[in-house]
Design a protein around this motif. Structure first.
Motif, PDB file in Angstrom:
ATOM      1  N   THR A 168       0.944  -1.307   0.010  1.00 22.73           N
ATOM      2  CA  THR A 168      -0.024   0.205  -0.079  1.00 22.73           C
ATOM      3  C   THR A 168       0.728   0.949  -0.227  1.00 22.73           C
ATOM      4  O   THR A 168      -0.040   2.418   0.001  1.00 22.73           O
ATOM      5  CB  THR A 168      -1.427  -0.120   1.233  1.00 22.73           C
ATOM      6  N   MET A 179      -2.861   0.858 -16.534  1.00 17.83           N
ATOM      7  CA  MET A 179      -3.153  -0.020 -15.217  1.00 17.83           C
ATOM      8  C   MET A 179      -3.605  -0.968 -15.800  1.00 17.83           C
ATOM      9  O   MET A 179      -3.514  -2.189 -14.780  1.00 17.83           O
ATOM     10  CB  MET A 179      -3.512   0.802 -14.259  1.00 17.83           C
ATOM     11  N   ILE A 219      -6.734   2.729  -3.003  1.00 17.22           N
ATOM     12  CA  ILE A 219      -8.154   2.924  -3.205  1.00 17.22           C
ATOM     13  C   ILE A 219      -8.763   1.722  -2.494  1.00 17.22           C
ATOM     14  O   ILE A 219      -9.943   2.151  -2.127  1.00 17.22           O
ATOM     15  CB  ILE A 219      -7.801   2.736  -4.755  1.00 17.22           C
ATOM     16  N   LEU A 272       6.605  -2.276  -9.413  1.00 16.33           N
ATOM     17  CA  LEU A 272       5.418  -2.286  -9.690  1.00 16.33           C
ATOM     18  C   LEU A 272       4.253  -3.247  -8.763  1.00 16.33           C
ATOM     19  O   LEU A 272       2.940  -3.595  -8.725  1.00 16.33           O
ATOM     20  CB  LEU A 272       5.508  -3.749 -10.817  1.00 16.33           C
ATOM     21  N   PHE A 273       4.964  -3.228  -7.910  1.00 12.52           N
ATOM     22  CA  PHE A 273       4.500  -3.988  -6.278  1.00 12.52           C
ATOM     23  C   PHE A 273       4.263  -3.513  -5.499  1.00 12.52           C
ATOM     24  O   PHE A 273       3.450  -3.932  -4.453  1.00 12.52           O
ATOM     25  CB  PHE A 273       5.586  -5.714  -6.285  1.00 12.52           C
ATOM     26  N   ALA A 288      -1.073  -7.773 -18.668  1.00 13.59           N
ATOM     27  CA  ALA A 288      -0.089  -8.681 -19.090  1.00 13.59           C
ATOM     28  C   ALA A 288       0.631  -9.450 -17.724  1.00 13.59           C
ATOM     29  O   ALA A 288       1.453 -10.335 -17.771  1.00 13.59           O
ATOM     30  CB  ALA A 288       0.999  -7.578 -19.310  1.00 13.59           C
ATOM     31  N   LEU A 289       0.383  -8.816 -16.319  1.00 14.68           N
ATOM     32  CA  LEU A 289       1.719  -9.350 -14.997  1.00 14.68           C
ATOM     33  C   LEU A 289      -0.233 -11.156 -14.740  1.00 14.68           C
ATOM     34  O   LEU A 289       0.406 -11.157 -13.908  1.00 14.68           O
ATOM     35  CB  LEU A 289       1.595  -9.009 -13.947  1.00 14.68           C
ATOM     36  N   THR A 298      -3.721  -2.064 -19.063  1.00 17.58           N
ATOM     37  CA  THR A 298      -3.093  -2.872 -19.713  1.00 17.58           C
ATOM     38  C   THR A 298      -1.445  -3.313 -18.495  1.00 17.58           C
ATOM     39  O   THR A 298      -1.088  -4.931 -19.010  1.00 17.58           O
ATOM     40  CB  THR A 298      -1.497  -1.692 -20.958  1.00 17.58           C
ATOM     41  N   LEU A 299      -1.009  -3.345 -17.574  1.00 19.42           N
ATOM     42  CA  LEU A 299      -0.059  -4.097 -17.054  1.00 19.42           C
ATOM     43  C   LEU A 299      -1.233  -4.820 -16.108  1.00 19.42           C
ATOM     44  O   LEU A 299      -0.236  -6.075 -15.949  1.00 19.42           O
ATOM     45  CB  LEU A 299       0.071  -3.572 -16.031  1.00 19.42           C
ATOM     46  N   LEU A 339       4.331 -13.884  -9.039  1.00 17.26           N
ATOM     47  CA  LEU A 339       3.439 -13.450  -9.790  1.00 17.26           C
ATOM     48  C   LEU A 339       2.020 -14.483  -9.679  1.00 17.26           C
ATOM     49  O   LEU A 339       1.854 -15.280  -9.116  1.00 17.26           O
ATOM     50  CB  LEU A 339       3.994 -13.295 -11.316  1.00 17.26           C
ATOM     51  N   VAL A 382      -2.434  -6.786  -6.465  1.00 16.60           N
ATOM     52  CA  VAL A 382      -3.539  -6.577  -8.552  1.00 16.60           C
ATOM     53  C   VAL A 382      -2.404  -7.338  -9.168  1.00 16.60           C
ATOM     54  O   VAL A 382      -2.451  -7.095 -10.337  1.00 16.60           O
ATOM     55  CB  VAL A 382      -4.452  -5.818  -8.379  1.00 16.60           C
ATOM     56  N   LEU A 383      -0.808  -7.097  -8.974  1.00 19.19           N
ATOM     57  CA  LEU A 383      -0.409  -6.761 -10.256  1.00 19.19           C
ATOM     58  C   LEU A 383       1.037  -8.622  -9.416  1.00 19.19           C
ATOM     59  O   LEU A 383       1.641  -8.900 -10.390  1.00 19.19           O
ATOM     60  CB  LEU A 383       0.728  -6.762 -10.040  1.00 19.19           C
ATOM     61  N   GLY A 443       2.790  -0.054  -3.495  1.00 15.91           N
ATOM     62  CA  GLY A 443       1.629   0.317  -3.659  1.00 15.91           C
ATOM     63  C   GLY A 443       0.776   0.709  -4.526  1.00 15.91           C
ATOM     64  O   GLY A 443      -0.291   0.660  -4.954  1.00 15.91           O
ATOM     65  N   SER A 444       0.451  -0.737  -4.996  1.00 14.51           N
ATOM     66  CA  SER A 444      -0.726  -1.438  -6.547  1.00 14.51           C
ATOM     67  C   SER A 444      -1.484  -2.442  -5.405  1.00 14.51           C
ATOM     68  O   SER A 444      -2.285  -3.220  -6.302  1.00 14.51           O
ATOM     69  CB  SER A 444       0.448  -2.326  -7.566  1.00 14.51           C
ATOM     70  N   MET A 466      -9.063  -2.220  -6.511  1.00 14.62           N
ATOM     71  CA  MET A 466      -8.547  -0.338  -6.954  1.00 14.62           C
ATOM     72  C   MET A 466      -9.294  -0.619  -8.683  1.00 14.62           C
ATOM     73  O   MET A 466      -9.270   1.126  -8.573  1.00 14.62           O
ATOM     74  CB  MET A 466      -6.971  -0.660  -7.206  1.00 14.62           C
TER      75      MET A 466
END
Lengths: 464, 464
Positions: free
Chosen positions: B150, B445, B425, B198-199, B451-452, B447-448, B174, B205-206, B201-202, B463
């Motif tokens: 976060t 976001m 979020i 990428l990891f 992809a992941l 798209t990422l 992943l 979700v990734l 604060g996301s 989010m």
């Protein structure tokens, strides 16, 4: 790409939309063919000089539709060939997008276009009363966009961080011309994935940075500077931790130089030797401060304690700006050393700070064993784990160069280090990327590349 | 996902590989169904408690093969429902992966598993002689992995940055079970795209963060603390810039409180009023330092100059730890205020620092116009642009709640602010994400995410 783009169609479309001053012939400007490294490329199809983000977006949309490779360029001061074009590629120079849009002292931000030269932005901020903390030797020529795309380091990282740490927001254009307007101006923003990090330090392979919001720091009211002599790296490490604690994070530079470096730098630049005796290791350190008189006493207290503890054997404390400049001249003398010792092989590795001493010893032993006739100089930004190695007057055959690289990078790899602390990968370090990244990481970089730039037009052949 | 997974097959496969203590029934542990927010979810299919990265990777591979949704959980202290499971989802709790693996003072790093509680890591580092700078009210319960996922903020961001700034490296898994071992320990590493961001604060979700290398700071040798009274926000802003320059970046907290907040916090917590008179704005500030006696004088010099300049109207300087605690009790009294004023509607917005004053004035006017009977409290981490708004005893009908949110977020949006400065979020702010992010950013976001996590199993519905 599996097939070649129709280059004359690309040129026709670009020329139909943009004027002659925005679409130069590929051979119109030799300075766009090289950076500061030894990397060589080819003649580009064209040199594009967009005036605006919208113009750049339209250029990229045209190139993307044709699968035409594009090489973004900043000030061309890179050291790994990251902005050198290949034959038939299209150069996009950001040099005309160089506005300093706004300095907001209340919010502590400066907003610039990517092509603004670093030094121009530094000076504008200084005049307004704030410090832009990004600083490196190439400041006069390099551009902010290039600093961001390579996450440039420099001498002030120990206090203010890498370029990444000064970037609050940015605007980037994707390969297909999509504009991402992420001009965040807050230190805190957790509204979704922080996408700006995709474009910082990724050397233009995922998008082109066009505008940036940078964080400003308070202008220092003074600087205390000293060069100290130490018995070995362990003493330098103890001194580092002591200085960091005593000055509570205010240490603003902490540059280590092993003896050979200092000897060569002093001789080459005809400088005065700082101490009567020779010592194995030297550290140049300084502190930006806000209450100069009191802070100078704190700096001296810190040094006195380090001498009492036996970490520091001798110290030269600058009593004037001229003194400080004379001490920095030893460290900054690297430029003349590189010219005098050419051809050199230059390394920019990092390893965990606590392991630098043994790492340098092993690299030195490898080099002395394999190439006893060559001189190697060691120095670096020790607080960040960053060690520079310069091997002087190296033979230019590919086998020797590769073997010397292996002798240094092999040791770096054993410590979980990085093949590039601050210079990036470009083309010159591409073959060594796997020494610092696992196959799973490189695969994920390729996944990102395919997701953001499916036709692979952005800076192909660089990094990956 | 277009079709539902075969949940009994998922459970069978998980139970075939893992023991009963690693695969709990979905209703076995009610504490895994809620976080600290009002968000409600459903009963999960199972609660997984992996013991190792490899175990977690295998769990994810099984879930991914079935398209089974997975919700990662840390200490469940989140305020936006980001870790609350939906009906039939699989919970993955990191609570058993809680080892503090290594504290390396020489390199200035601590290596931990994601499930280690923040306070346990803070204490271990303190005992070893270093500061882990991440700190927030939930320290006793929250886990480092949750802090990273976060990008947690807190009271020390002005000096030490967000959690992101303390993360040197991490290991993440992943959706398909691929392990990314990116345990970098250096401040400088420009070897390719910096994937760790990428990891951070996301919100899971990734990928799921499993291990982390954190940067340590020197342990402060003392702290100077003061509460000051000011005429308005502009004075607070002038005081902030003065303190930052005079103390040269050492300001370690700068918490603003508008009058209503201080009045309610003092009354609710039965505290002594800090000043004889009332003032419109208060700031609680402190400085971590390394030479306590000299530094206390610097702090007082800074305050005296602020009084002379007319920015500070009155000041209470702590002369002891007890004094400092009494001053902090006003700011930390928010917990009791929230209980007393429940049900509250809590905002965590950020706007550019220089615009906070007018932004708060406009939010206040909106609320007073629409809901004159409700009290609103304003306070926050002003150096970071972060303002918290608490609307007390709010009506619980959806229309009123939405209208009050619009009254606050609409103003925030006008200033290019963030709907979530530090809380993330999750589900509670998902509908407002577009107030802070453009369609192009949200599309990237997605798209990422595609992809992941192509099957969309990781924290679906959060989010995005």
């Amino acid at each position: 790409m599996s097939h070649e783009p129709d280059r004359s169609a690309v040129l026709d479309e670009l020329r139909a939309v943009f004027g002659a001053d925005e679409v130069l012939a590929g051979d119109a400007s030799p300075r766009h063919l090289k950076d500061w490294s030894t990397a060589s490329g080819g003649t580009p199809l064209a040199i594009l000089r967009p005036r605006s983000t919208d113009g750049l977006a339209r250029m990229l949309a045209i190139c993307n539709a044709h699968g035409q490779a594009v090489v973004p360029q900043g000030g061309l001061t890179g050291l790994v060939g990251g902005a050198v074009p290949g034959e038939g590629q299209v150069v996009v120079s950001l040099e005309r997008m160089n506005a300093i849009e706004e300095i907001d002292l209340g919010s502590g931000t400066v907003t610039v276009q990517a092509g603004a030269p670093l030094q121009a932005v530094q000076e504008a901020c200084h005049e307004a009363g704030a410090l832009l903390a990004i600083d490196l030797g190439a400041r006069g020529s390099c551009q902010i966009g290039g600093n961001v795309s390579t996450n440039a380091g420099g001498n002030r990282v120990i206090r203010y961080g890498n370029t990444r740490d000064s970037v609050l927001g940015l605007e980037a254009v994707l390969a297909d011309g999509t504009v991402l307007p992420m001009m965040n101006r807050m230190v805190k923003n957790n509204a979704g994935v922080d996408l700006k990090h995709l474009f910082i330090g990724s050397e233009g392979v995922l998008g082109i940075v066009t505008r940036i919001v940078l964080k400003l720091h308070p202008l220092p009211r003074g600087t205390s500077t000293a060069l100290v002599a130490l018995a070995d790296f362990d003493a330098a490490l103890s001194f580092l931790r002591h200085a960091q604690q005593s000055l509570s994070g205010q240490v603003s530079a902490f540059e280590i130089m092993w003896r050979e470096y200092l000897d060569v730098a002093v001789a080459t630049n005809r400088l005065r030797r700082p101490f009567a005796a020779d010592y194995p290791v030297y550290v140049l350190t300084d502190m930006h401060c806000g209450q100069p008189e009191t802070d100078a006493r704190r700096f001296e207290t810190m040094l006195e304690q380090a001498i009492e503890a036996g970490w520091v054997l001798d110290a030269a404390v600058a009593q004037s700006m001229a003194d400080a400049e004379a001490l920095w001249a030893i460290r900054d003398g690297i430029a003349e050393v590189l010219r005098e010792q050419a051809p050199t092989l230059n390394f920019d590795v990092s390893v965990p700070v606590g392991r630098i001493g043994e790492c340098v010893a092993r690299m030195r032993a490898n080099l002395e064993r394999g190439w006893p006739q060559l001189q190697a100089l060691f120095f670096g930004h020790v607080g960040d784990g960053n060690v520079h190695v310069v091997v002087c007057k190296v033979p230019q055959d590919a086998d020797s160069l590769h073997a010397i690289e292996e002798a240094v990078y092999g040791v770096m790899r054993d410590y979980g280090g990085s093949v590039s602390a601050e210079h990036g990968i470009g083309v010159l370090k591409r073959d060594w990327l796997a020494y610092s990244r696992t196959p799973a990481e490189i695969a994920l970089m390729r996944t990102l590349k395919a997701a953001l730039d499916p036709r692979g037009i952005l800076n192909p052949g660089k990094m990956l």
